[in-house]
Structures are given as C-alpha cells and as structure tokens.
Design a protein around this motif. Sequence first.
Motif, PDB file in Angstrom:
ATOM      1  N   GLN A 153      29.201  18.719   8.983  1.00 33.72           N
ATOM      2  CA  GLN A 153      29.680  17.803  10.022  1.00 33.72           C
ATOM      3  C   GLN A 153      28.555  17.000  10.662  1.00 33.72           C
ATOM      4  O   GLN A 153      28.813  16.151  11.511  1.00 33.72           O
ATOM      5  N   LEU A 154      27.308  17.276  10.290  1.00 29.05           N
ATOM      6  CA  LEU A 154      26.162  16.610  10.910  1.00 29.05           C
ATOM      7  C   LEU A 154      25.717  15.374  10.152  1.00 29.05           C
ATOM      8  O   LEU A 154      24.790  14.685  10.593  1.00 29.05           O
ATOM      9  N   ALA A 155      26.329  15.097   9.033  1.00 27.78           N
ATOM     10  CA  ALA A 155      25.886  13.979   8.196  1.00 27.78           C
ATOM     11  C   ALA A 155      26.054  12.653   8.926  1.00 27.78           C
ATOM     12  O   ALA A 155      27.055  12.400   9.592  1.00 27.78           O
ATOM     13  N   VAL A 156      25.049  11.807   8.807  1.00 24.70           N
ATOM     14  CA  VAL A 156      25.098  10.462   9.377  1.00 24.70           C
ATOM     15  C   VAL A 156      26.009   9.598   8.511  1.00 24.70           C
ATOM     16  O   VAL A 156      25.955   9.674   7.277  1.00 24.70           O
ATOM     17  N   PRO A 157      26.890   8.788   9.104  1.00 24.90           N
ATOM     18  CA  PRO A 157      27.754   7.911   8.298  1.00 24.90           C
ATOM     19  C   PRO A 157      26.951   7.041   7.339  1.00 24.90           C
ATOM     20  O   PRO A 157      25.879   6.537   7.695  1.00 24.90           O
ATOM     21  N   PHE A 192       5.411  -0.662  10.554  1.00 23.47           N
ATOM     22  CA  PHE A 192       6.220   0.152   9.642  1.00 23.47           C
ATOM     23  C   PHE A 192       7.171   1.026  10.453  1.00 23.47           C
ATOM     24  O   PHE A 192       6.962   1.283  11.650  1.00 23.47           O
ATOM     25  N   LEU A 193       8.225   1.473   9.778  1.00 22.45           N
ATOM     26  CA  LEU A 193       9.254   2.281  10.431  1.00 22.45           C
ATOM     27  C   LEU A 193       8.896   3.759  10.342  1.00 22.45           C
ATOM     28  O   LEU A 193       8.234   4.211   9.400  1.00 22.45           O
ATOM     29  N   SER A 194       9.387   4.514  11.322  1.00 21.81           N
ATOM     30  CA  SER A 194       9.195   5.954  11.330  1.00 21.81           C
ATOM     31  C   SER A 194      10.377   6.595  12.044  1.00 21.81           C
ATOM     32  O   SER A 194      11.053   5.951  12.847  1.00 21.81           O
ATOM     33  N   GLY A 195      10.617   7.855  11.742  1.00 22.31           N
ATOM     34  CA  GLY A 195      11.711   8.563  12.406  1.00 22.31           C
ATOM     35  C   GLY A 195      12.437   9.502  11.470  1.00 22.31           C
ATOM     36  O   GLY A 195      12.244   9.488  10.245  1.00 22.31           O
ATOM     37  N   ALA A 196      13.289  10.328  12.067  1.00 20.51           N
ATOM     38  CA  ALA A 196      13.993  11.360  11.303  1.00 20.51           C
ATOM     39  C   ALA A 196      14.957  10.774  10.278  1.00 20.51           C
ATOM     40  O   ALA A 196      15.226  11.395   9.246  1.00 20.51           O
ATOM     41  N   LEU A 197      15.493   9.584  10.543  1.00 17.74           N
ATOM     42  CA  LEU A 197      16.445   8.986   9.603  1.00 17.74           C
ATOM     43  C   LEU A 197      15.797   8.734   8.249  1.00 17.74           C
ATOM     44  O   LEU A 197      16.390   9.001   7.199  1.00 17.74           O
ATOM     45  N   ASP A 199      13.327  10.285   6.980  1.00 15.27           N
ATOM     46  CA  ASP A 199      12.894  11.533   6.364  1.00 15.27           C
ATOM     47  C   ASP A 199      14.045  12.478   6.058  1.00 15.27           C
ATOM     48  O   ASP A 199      13.822  13.631   5.679  1.00 15.27           O
ATOM     49  N   GLY A 200      15.289  12.025   6.238  1.00 12.77           N
ATOM     50  CA  GLY A 200      16.447  12.849   5.924  1.00 12.77           C
ATOM     51  C   GLY A 200      16.722  13.952   6.924  1.00 12.77           C
ATOM     52  O   GLY A 200      17.436  14.902   6.607  1.00 12.77           O
ATOM     53  N   LEU A 201      16.174  13.848   8.129  1.00 16.21           N
ATOM     54  CA  LEU A 201      16.365  14.881   9.140  1.00 16.21           C
ATOM     55  C   LEU A 201      17.232  14.416  10.306  1.00 16.21           C
ATOM     56  O   LEU A 201      17.444  15.173  11.252  1.00 16.21           O
ATOM     57  N   GLU A 202      17.692  13.190  10.274  1.00 15.34           N
ATOM     58  CA  GLU A 202      18.554  12.695  11.347  1.00 15.34           C
ATOM     59  C   GLU A 202      19.950  13.284  11.197  1.00 15.34           C
ATOM     60  O   GLU A 202      20.419  13.559  10.092  1.00 15.34           O
ATOM     61  N   VAL A 203      20.620  13.483  12.336  1.00 15.09           N
ATOM     62  CA  VAL A 203      21.960  14.076  12.331  1.00 15.09           C
ATOM     63  C   VAL A 203      22.872  13.265  13.241  1.00 15.09           C
ATOM     64  O   VAL A 203      22.429  12.546  14.135  1.00 15.09           O
ATOM     65  N   LEU A 204      24.178  13.382  12.963  1.00 20.18           N
ATOM     66  CA  LEU A 204      25.264  12.829  13.767  1.00 20.18           C
ATOM     67  C   LEU A 204      25.326  11.311  13.757  1.00 20.18           C
ATOM     68  O   LEU A 204      26.346  10.728  13.399  1.00 20.18           O
ATOM     69  N   ALA A 205      24.246  10.631  14.153  1.00 21.84           N
ATOM     70  CA  ALA A 205      24.298   9.168  14.211  1.00 21.84           C
ATOM     71  C   ALA A 205      22.889   8.605  14.076  1.00 21.84           C
ATOM     72  O   ALA A 205      21.927   9.159  14.619  1.00 21.84           O
ATOM     73  N   ALA A 206      22.772   7.507  13.363  1.00 17.98           N
ATOM     74  CA  ALA A 206      21.490   6.821  13.216  1.00 17.98           C
ATOM     75  C   ALA A 206      21.384   5.786  14.327  1.00 17.98           C
ATOM     76  O   ALA A 206      21.586   4.599  14.121  1.00 17.98           O
ATOM     77  N   ASP A 207      21.078   6.259  15.526  1.00 16.52           N
ATOM     78  CA  ASP A 207      21.075   5.371  16.687  1.00 16.52           C
ATOM     79  C   ASP A 207      19.698   5.209  17.302  1.00 16.52           C
ATOM     80  O   ASP A 207      19.558   4.688  18.405  1.00 16.52           O
ATOM     81  N   ARG A 208      18.657   5.662  16.589  1.00 22.56           N
ATOM     82  CA  ARG A 208      17.300   5.509  17.121  1.00 22.56           C
ATOM     83  C   ARG A 208      16.318   5.482  15.962  1.00 22.56           C
ATOM     84  O   ARG A 208      16.486   6.160  14.945  1.00 22.56           O
ATOM     85  N   ILE A 209      15.262   4.707  16.155  1.00 23.36           N
ATOM     86  CA  ILE A 209      14.225   4.592  15.131  1.00 23.36           C
ATOM     87  C   ILE A 209      12.956   4.105  15.806  1.00 23.36           C
ATOM     88  O   ILE A 209      13.008   3.490  16.895  1.00 23.36           O
ATOM     89  N   HIS A 210      11.804   4.358  15.201  1.00 23.76           N
ATOM     90  CA  HIS A 210      10.518   3.983  15.777  1.00 23.76           C
ATOM     91  C   HIS A 210       9.869   2.882  14.952  1.00 23.76           C
ATOM     92  O   HIS A 210       9.934   2.898  13.711  1.00 23.76           O
TER      93      HIS A 210
END
Length: 466
Positions: A153-157, A192-197, A199-210
């Motif tokens: 249930q944690l998968a990002v759409p 360049f971009l960075s963040g959990a999204l 790296d495959g570690l983001e959950v629930l929603a891709a609503d933040r990025i660095h």
Amino acid sequence: MAAFWQQRGRRQENGGLGSVIEGLGSVFDVLLANARLVLGVSGAAVLAIATLAVKRLIDRATSPRDEGDPKAEQKSLEESWQDLALIKTTPKPSKKQRREDLSEPLLSSARPLVPGEAPNPRGCSAPLGAPQVKSSPLRCLTLQEKLLSHSSQLAVPEIQVSLVPQLARSICTQLQNFLRSKFPELPFGRLFLSGALLDGLEVLAADRIHLMLPVVLDSGLWSLISGEDTVVRNPQYWMIKRIDLGYFPRGCSPWDRFIVGRYLSSSVLNETLHKLLVASINWPAIGALLGCAIHPVVASRELKLEVKHDQVELSITLFPVVEMEDKVLLAAPPEGLVENLWLESFYRAEVSRVKELDASDSGARQLCLRILNGICRSQPSLHKLGGSPMTHVILHLSDTATDWAEESLADRFQQVLEELVASLEKGVLPSYFNPKINLFSGLLEEEIDEMGFVLYRAISEPEVLL
C-alpha cells in the motif's frame, strides 16, 4: 357476613383467573412438547425461557400480596423487570440455524440401517442432496503477513513516479540557465536532483524532491574546520575558512563576497539565492511554459518552490552544496546567531550502504526502511524519525543481526522498534558514519517523550503502527 362475601369474591376471581391460567398452561405445555420438532433445540430453549418468564409474571400478578409488607409492591416490580430483561438478553438463534432446523422433517420415516452405517443421532434421515455447510475458522494474520500487505500500500502512483522527476528536471534546467546569466562569475556546478524518489525509497506520494546546487571551491584557498573545534561544539557541522589571505587577498576567489569573518557564510549565500528566487525569476512565465504553477515560498528559511500541476503537487527544496575532503556539506545552518555553519550530509553514503548490504545477502533492508518511512509519514508524532535516523538504526542493526531475508522481516522490524525506544530513552542516536554525532541532538525533550511513548506501546502491539 361482609368479610365472608369478600373472601368468596376473591375465591371466585381467583377461580376464574385460575381457569384461564390452567388453559394457558396447557397451551404452553403443548408448545413446549412440539417446540423441538418445529424450532429445533435452540428455538425450544428460547421459547422455554420466555414461557417461564411469562408464567412468573402471571403468577406474581395473581398471588395475594402481603399487605403488611410495604416493600412488596416494589419487590414485585423489580422481579418483573428482571424477568423481562431475561427475555431480552436471551440469545436468539440465527436465521441460518432456523432454516436448517426447519428443513428437517417433522416425522422421520423409519429406514433400515445399512450394514456399517452409523445411526443418525437425531433419529431421522438427512434430506437427500442437502448441502454440507462447512464453517471456515477465522484466520489471524501474522505480523509478517501484515507488514508485507502494508508494504504493497506504500507504492507511489506510477503517474507521479514518471511525472515528478521530469517536471523537476525542467525546472532545474530553467534555474540553471538563469543562474549562469545572472551570476556568470560564480562557478556554480551543474544542478542535479536528489531524494528518496530517485533512490526507490519514497512512499505514499512523490510530493517532495531536492535540487542540489554545487558550489565549486578552490581547495588551495579554502579549508574545512570541524564544528567540534569551534564554539558550537557540534561535530555534525563544519566551517569553511578562507586561507592564505596574505598571498591571495580577498577578491582572488569569486566566493569572497560571501565571507563573514574569514568564513564562507551559508546564511549569506542562502539570503542571496532567496532574493533571487522570490524577486528576480519570472516563475509565472516558466510555469506557463511547463504547464504548471510555480510559487517561491517567501516566509521559509529554506529555499523552497511550491509546484502545482494537474496531477501532482510538489515541493522542491534547493540546497547549495560543497564537496571537499570527502565531505558533503549543505548550506543548512541551524537556527541561531551562527551564520557560517555547513551541515554534513550522509544521505549519499546511507543509501549506498543500504543497497550494498542488500545486494550482498539478498536482504530486505530497503523494504523495512520503506515501511518505517511510511509509518513516520502517516504518524505526525514520528515525522522527525523518518529518513536519516531510520536508516542509521537499520545500519547499526545490520552489524549485529545478519539474517535480513524477507522471511525475517517481522523479526527485524520488531528489533528496529526496540532499538529506537532504547535510543530515545537515552536521547542519543549515534551516526553510523561518525559516532560522535548524535542524530537526536536537534529534537526537543517533549518530542523525544512523545515519540518514545508511541514506539514503546508499539513494541507489544506493532500492528498499531500499520
């Protein structure tokens, strides 16, 4: 004579009512005698209890009262209410049971037993073709099964997984072009971009990025000083000092304009970029070009952009970053009067180490980390535990717990909770890469107490977090 007539009248009344009661009693007897055949065992038990309660009510109503006892009437009412409560609280047979009982024939036809056949305990034959109803016992899910179900249930759409990086890279390109035209003398590196999204570690929603903005320094003009050796006494921060001013005076480095007391000020650099984001860049035009609305966050200390698209709402945080002497330093100073501190980031090393360990033993560390990050996002009191602190706990645990197979996910999850509670009790979570750094140093005592209470309860009931 008057007393005689009164007694006779009472006998007549009792006699008349008694005949009625006797008639009702015979009816009840007939009903009870045939109740098992018609209603089955459960229905007969219910009817018997109800009949007994009604008989009590009638007997109590017709029995002579003790006129000398003032509490007789009150006692009679209380007993009547108890009987009525008995009727109401008696469990009723389910509809399914009634249908099964009524499906049996009232009079069973005698049938000779086939040799080897067990006799029917009810004395009647089962109807031919009757469906055999099997009751399936309720199955309780184990913690392992609940964790695996929760992880799905944690998968990002998928639309966000593809759209957010594309949108962020487009904004990154526009910002890079503007910086080069506005500050051609400043050697900014490539954004360049960075963040959990990513790296495959983001959950629930891709609503933040660095967005990482490299600040390229000449190592011959700058050196690092640990925050542990300064007045702040915090090894998590560093200071970048301008050196050899006698041979290379101010102006030799393009970054000298951001110096405060011979140190490169992260606060001054952030203030300059903040003014640039808020007042200089035409974000409405860029947003119209990219099919979204972009708004810089004016009140934030961080360099933030809020992006609203038809299919996603995204928060982009810009970090100037310096890489020197194998250190990754972010322009993210703590609140206070110190303006020259740079925060050491271990994010790149954290993700690399977790993936390396999982690759070596086919472990489930990343899966466990995603579940924990999802819990922290959904639990407001645990927000500050997500990300880096959770990763460091898993890395510490990996040094002692060697079995990280997916089949052991529940055990490792339980151990992580226990390690977190123990760390919160001490108020200390040492960094995996530098034990001198306490990752809980920035938390308030009230926040530590609240998080400790939630996780302490979850040790005995981990399901409360899912």
